[in-house]
Motif scaffolding. Structure first.
Motif, PDB file in Angstrom:
ATOM      1  N   TYR A   1       0.826  -1.205   0.000  1.00  0.00           N
ATOM      2  CA  TYR A   1       0.000   0.000   0.000  1.00  0.00           C
ATOM      3  C   TYR A   1       0.865   1.261   0.000  1.00  0.00           C
ATOM      4  O   TYR A   1       2.063   1.224   0.291  1.00  0.00           O
ATOM      5  N   GLY A   2       0.228   2.397  -0.302  1.00  0.00           N
ATOM      6  CA  GLY A   2       0.920   3.676  -0.195  1.00  0.00           C
ATOM      7  C   GLY A   2       0.612   4.593  -1.362  1.00  0.00           C
ATOM      8  O   GLY A   2      -0.041   4.207  -2.342  1.00  0.00           O
ATOM      9  N   PRO A   3       1.098   5.832  -1.299  1.00  0.00           N
ATOM     10  CA  PRO A   3       0.779   6.830  -2.312  1.00  0.00           C
ATOM     11  C   PRO A   3       1.501   6.632  -3.643  1.00  0.00           C
ATOM     12  O   PRO A   3       1.091   7.205  -4.652  1.00  0.00           O
ATOM     13  N   ASP A   4       2.599   5.851  -3.660  1.00  0.00           N
ATOM     14  CA  ASP A   4       3.346   5.643  -4.897  1.00  0.00           C
ATOM     15  C   ASP A   4       2.756   4.447  -5.642  1.00  0.00           C
ATOM     16  O   ASP A   4       3.181   3.308  -5.472  1.00  0.00           O
ATOM     17  N   ALA A   5       1.771   4.722  -6.500  1.00  0.00           N
ATOM     18  CA  ALA A   5       1.083   3.644  -7.215  1.00  0.00           C
ATOM     19  C   ALA A   5       2.030   2.876  -8.128  1.00  0.00           C
ATOM     20  O   ALA A   5       1.887   1.662  -8.307  1.00  0.00           O
ATOM     21  N   GLY A   6       3.009   3.574  -8.705  1.00  0.00           N
ATOM     22  CA  GLY A   6       3.972   2.911  -9.579  1.00  0.00           C
ATOM     23  C   GLY A   6       4.810   1.900  -8.826  1.00  0.00           C
ATOM     24  O   GLY A   6       5.110   0.807  -9.335  1.00  0.00           O
ATOM     25  N   GLN A   7       5.196   2.222  -7.593  1.00  0.00           N
ATOM     26  CA  GLN A   7       5.981   1.302  -6.782  1.00  0.00           C
ATOM     27  C   GLN A   7       5.137   0.107  -6.348  1.00  0.00           C
ATOM     28  O   GLN A   7       5.630  -1.025  -6.296  1.00  0.00           O
ATOM     29  N   VAL A   8       3.858   0.341  -6.022  1.00  0.00           N
ATOM     30  CA  VAL A   8       2.948  -0.754  -5.684  1.00  0.00           C
ATOM     31  C   VAL A   8       2.869  -1.741  -6.855  1.00  0.00           C
ATOM     32  O   VAL A   8       2.986  -2.963  -6.681  1.00  0.00           O
ATOM     33  N   ASP A   9       2.678  -1.206  -8.070  1.00  0.00           N
ATOM     34  CA  ASP A   9       2.617  -2.058  -9.263  1.00  0.00           C
ATOM     35  C   ASP A   9       3.936  -2.805  -9.483  1.00  0.00           C
ATOM     36  O   ASP A   9       3.950  -3.964  -9.902  1.00  0.00           O
ATOM     37  N   GLU A  10       5.035  -2.117  -9.197  1.00  0.00           N
ATOM     38  CA  GLU A  10       6.354  -2.735  -9.379  1.00  0.00           C
ATOM     39  C   GLU A  10       6.517  -3.952  -8.483  1.00  0.00           C
ATOM     40  O   GLU A  10       7.023  -4.992  -8.912  1.00  0.00           O
ATOM     41  N   TYR A  11       6.072  -3.852  -7.231  1.00  0.00           N
ATOM     42  CA  TYR A  11       6.184  -4.986  -6.315  1.00  0.00           C
ATOM     43  C   TYR A  11       5.276  -6.135  -6.752  1.00  0.00           C
ATOM     44  O   TYR A  11       5.639  -7.312  -6.603  1.00  0.00           O
TER      45      TYR A  11
ATOM     46  N   LEU B   1      -3.352   4.243   3.551  1.00  0.00           N
ATOM     47  CA  LEU B   1      -4.236   3.692   4.573  1.00  0.00           C
ATOM     48  C   LEU B   1      -3.884   4.320   5.917  1.00  0.00           C
ATOM     49  O   LEU B   1      -2.704   4.503   6.228  1.00  0.00           O
ATOM     50  N   ARG B   2      -4.904   4.616   6.700  1.00  0.00           N
ATOM     51  CA  ARG B   2      -4.639   5.271   7.981  1.00  0.00           C
ATOM     52  C   ARG B   2      -4.033   4.291   8.986  1.00  0.00           C
ATOM     53  O   ARG B   2      -4.369   3.103   9.010  1.00  0.00           O
ATOM     54  N   ALA B   3      -3.129   4.806   9.813  1.00  0.00           N
ATOM     55  CA  ALA B   3      -2.538   3.989  10.875  1.00  0.00           C
ATOM     56  C   ALA B   3      -3.630   3.580  11.855  1.00  0.00           C
ATOM     57  O   ALA B   3      -4.485   4.380  12.223  1.00  0.00           O
ATOM     58  N   GLY B   4      -3.633   2.335  12.264  1.00  0.00           N
ATOM     59  CA  GLY B   4      -4.651   1.834  13.176  1.00  0.00           C
ATOM     60  C   GLY B   4      -5.917   1.383  12.485  1.00  0.00           C
ATOM     61  O   GLY B   4      -6.838   0.891  13.145  1.00  0.00           O
ATOM     62  N   GLY B   5      -5.980   1.545  11.162  1.00  0.00           N
ATOM     63  CA  GLY B   5      -7.153   1.096  10.418  1.00  0.00           C
ATOM     64  C   GLY B   5      -7.192  -0.421  10.322  1.00  0.00           C
ATOM     65  O   GLY B   5      -6.227  -1.123  10.634  1.00  0.00           O
ATOM     66  N   GLY B   6      -8.320  -0.940   9.870  1.00  0.00           N
ATOM     67  CA  GLY B   6      -8.532  -2.374   9.863  1.00  0.00           C
ATOM     68  C   GLY B   6      -7.512  -3.156   9.057  1.00  0.00           C
ATOM     69  O   GLY B   6      -6.962  -4.155   9.534  1.00  0.00           O
TER      70      GLY B   6
ATOM     71  N   THR C   1       0.963  20.018   6.606  1.00  0.00           N
ATOM     72  CA  THR C   1       0.354  18.770   7.066  1.00  0.00           C
ATOM     73  C   THR C   1      -1.124  18.715   6.701  1.00  0.00           C
ATOM     74  O   THR C   1      -1.636  17.669   6.264  1.00  0.00           O
ATOM     75  N   SER C   2      -1.816  19.821   6.846  1.00  0.00           N
ATOM     76  CA  SER C   2      -3.241  19.847   6.502  1.00  0.00           C
ATOM     77  C   SER C   2      -3.452  19.651   5.000  1.00  0.00           C
ATOM     78  O   SER C   2      -4.420  19.016   4.578  1.00  0.00           O
ATOM     79  N   VAL C   3      -2.534  20.183   4.183  1.00  0.00           N
ATOM     80  CA  VAL C   3      -2.624  19.992   2.735  1.00  0.00           C
ATOM     81  C   VAL C   3      -2.410  18.518   2.382  1.00  0.00           C
ATOM     82  O   VAL C   3      -3.120  17.967   1.537  1.00  0.00           O
ATOM     83  N   LEU C   4      -1.448  17.867   3.015  1.00  0.00           N
ATOM     84  CA  LEU C   4      -1.185  16.457   2.740  1.00  0.00           C
ATOM     85  C   LEU C   4      -2.384  15.580   3.100  1.00  0.00           C
ATOM     86  O   LEU C   4      -2.702  14.619   2.389  1.00  0.00           O
ATOM     87  N   VAL C   5      -3.062  15.935   4.180  1.00  0.00           N
ATOM     88  CA  VAL C   5      -4.279  15.212   4.549  1.00  0.00           C
ATOM     89  C   VAL C   5      -5.347  15.398   3.476  1.00  0.00           C
ATOM     90  O   VAL C   5      -6.017  14.444   3.056  1.00  0.00           O
ATOM     91  N   ARG C   6      -5.486  16.634   3.028  1.00  0.00           N
ATOM     92  CA  ARG C   6      -6.490  16.932   1.994  1.00  0.00           C
ATOM     93  C   ARG C   6      -6.156  16.240   0.664  1.00  0.00           C
ATOM     94  O   ARG C   6      -7.058  15.783  -0.049  1.00  0.00           O
ATOM     95  N   LEU C   7      -4.870  16.145   0.341  1.00  0.00           N
ATOM     96  CA  LEU C   7      -4.466  15.444  -0.880  1.00  0.00           C
ATOM     97  C   LEU C   7      -4.850  13.970  -0.817  1.00  0.00           C
ATOM     98  O   LEU C   7      -5.293  13.385  -1.811  1.00  0.00           O
ATOM     99  N   SER C   8      -4.668  13.370   0.345  1.00  0.00           N
ATOM    100  CA  SER C   8      -5.062  11.974   0.528  1.00  0.00           C
ATOM    101  C   SER C   8      -6.568  11.816   0.345  1.00  0.00           C
ATOM    102  O   SER C   8      -7.038  10.864  -0.288  1.00  0.00           O
ATOM    103  N   GLU C   9      -7.328  12.756   0.889  1.00  0.00           N
ATOM    104  CA  GLU C   9      -8.785  12.724   0.732  1.00  0.00           C
ATOM    105  C   GLU C   9      -9.172  12.898  -0.736  1.00  0.00           C
ATOM    106  O   GLU C   9     -10.114  12.261  -1.217  1.00  0.00           O
ATOM    107  N   LEU C  10      -8.437  13.762  -1.451  1.00  0.00           N
ATOM    108  CA  LEU C  10      -8.730  14.010  -2.854  1.00  0.00           C
ATOM    109  C   LEU C  10      -8.517  12.745  -3.684  1.00  0.00           C
ATOM    110  O   LEU C  10      -9.333  12.435  -4.567  1.00  0.00           O
ATOM    111  N   GLU C  11      -7.447  12.003  -3.395  1.00  0.00           N
ATOM    112  CA  GLU C  11      -7.227  10.741  -4.099  1.00  0.00           C
ATOM    113  C   GLU C  11      -8.387   9.775  -3.848  1.00  0.00           C
ATOM    114  O   GLU C  11      -8.816   9.059  -4.754  1.00  0.00           O
ATOM    115  N   GLY C  12      -8.885   9.774  -2.619  1.00  0.00           N
ATOM    116  CA  GLY C  12     -10.028   8.930  -2.308  1.00  0.00           C
ATOM    117  C   GLY C  12     -11.271   9.346  -3.073  1.00  0.00           C
ATOM    118  O   GLY C  12     -12.044   8.501  -3.544  1.00  0.00           O
TER     119      GLY C  12
END
Length: 329
Positions: free
Chosen positions: A21-31, A110-115, A285-296
């Motif tokens: 998991y993580g924000p680098d989709a290219g690296q996820v695909d690579e693995y 994915l958020r820390a502590g999430g399922g 930090t608030s922008v990074l949170v919002r960017l994560s929400e935007l991807e969602g």
């Protein structure tokens, strides 16, 4: 159990399932590609399912996962774009006593502590591997390893390295594609110079990407939106631009916290210095949170990605401009 990159090669044959998991989709695909290659998975033994189809295709998923291959060899099941809401089905699948396939789960941030993270972090025969976007240090190492060790390049000039670390890093797939291209381009001289890098830039166009990212954080509203118009007109993917923006703000955050300017191409240095004066750690930090929400939002709402990105960019550039005015007063 938690994995680092170095754990992947030796561990992939010893687990029932891996969450990548993580924000680098290219690296996820690579693995994922590396897992398929390392385990020798044949096409007929590979079953891929998007998490959106987990409910409607659950029976097929369990049938594929819990029956031996008709063709012999190892089976693999890949569940893509998973989220915490899918943890029930995934937990049942990977703990099934009849599991006959290795299960790869892919996800964005994915958020820390999430399922999902909690499930894979605490398991003994399952693993979790994060894929964060490359920072300046890891990006420079990747560039040198790929060009020098793998492609026989003997020298990378400082200007060329600065240019590459400025423009790359948001997506491992884009980075590797660019490095393969430049390795071929300079194969006759074995030296990478600034001129070579400028000629081999990713198709999105480095100048427009620079104008967009650095103008936005510097609070230059008109330049930001004009650059974004050019990028979208030339076919740049909104998802990719969001990942680049995420990487850019993370680099800015490191500079704000450490108080040190990273290695930058000279044409963007002034705008980056201006951004350092504008943005605080909490603002970034608030922008990074919002960017994560935007991807969602892009994955789940069905709203046009271009509209969401334009709206977000406009509001963010306006915010930077107001912060700059506030800091001057």
């Amino acid at each position: 159990m938690k994995w680092k990159e170095s754990d992947f090669k030796g561990g992939i044959t010893k687990v029932r399932a891996v969450l990548i998991y993580g924000p680098d989709a290219g690296q996820v695909d690579e693995y994922c590609d590396r897992a398929i290659e390392q385990l020798g998975i044949e096409k007929d033994n590979l079953f891929v399912l998007d998490a959106d189809d987990l409910v409607t295709k659950q029976e097929a998923l369990f049938a594929e996962s819990c029956t031996p291959s008709m063709f012999g060899g190892q089976k693999m099941v890949i569940i893509s774009n998973a989220g915490d809401s899918d943890v029930g089905v995934i937990s049942e699948l990977i703990s099934h006593p009849g599991l006959a396939a290795i299960v790869i789960i892919t996800a964005g941030e994915l958020r820390a502590g999430g399922g999902l993270r909690s499930l894979f972090e605490s398991g003994d025969n399952i693993a979790i591997l994060p894929c964060y976007t490359d920072d300046e240090r890891t990006l420079e190492s990747l560039i040198r390893e790929t060009l020098s060790a793998q492609s026989g390049i003997k020298q990378i000039t400082p200007d060329a390295m600065a240019y590459m670390t400025t423009h790359l890093g948001g997506d491992r797939g884009i980075t590797r594609g660019f490095l393969n291209k430049i390795a071929i381009y300079v194969s006759d001289k074995h030296i990478v110079e600034l001129e070579d890098v400028e000629k081999c830039l990713p198709d999105t166009g480095a100048v427009d990407t620079d104008d967009y990212l650095f103008s936005l954080t510097a609070g230059h509203l008109t330049q930001t939106m004009m650059a974004l118009d050019r990028l979208l007109y030339s076919g740049a993917e909104p998802n990719m631009l969001i990942r680049m923006l995420n990487s850019h703000f993370k680099r800015l955050l490191v500079a704000v916290v450490d108080g040190q300017l990273p290695r930058l191409f000279w044409k963007v240095e002034d705008k980056f210095r201006r951004a350092l004066k504008i943005w605080s750690e909490s603002d970034i930090t608030s922008v990074l949170v919002r960017l994560s929400e935007l991807e969602g939002q892009l994955r789940t709402t069905g709203m046009p990605a271009e509209i969401l990105l334009r709206d977000f960019s406009l509001k963010l550039a306006m915010r930077a401009s107001k912060l700059a005015i506030k800091k001057r007063n």
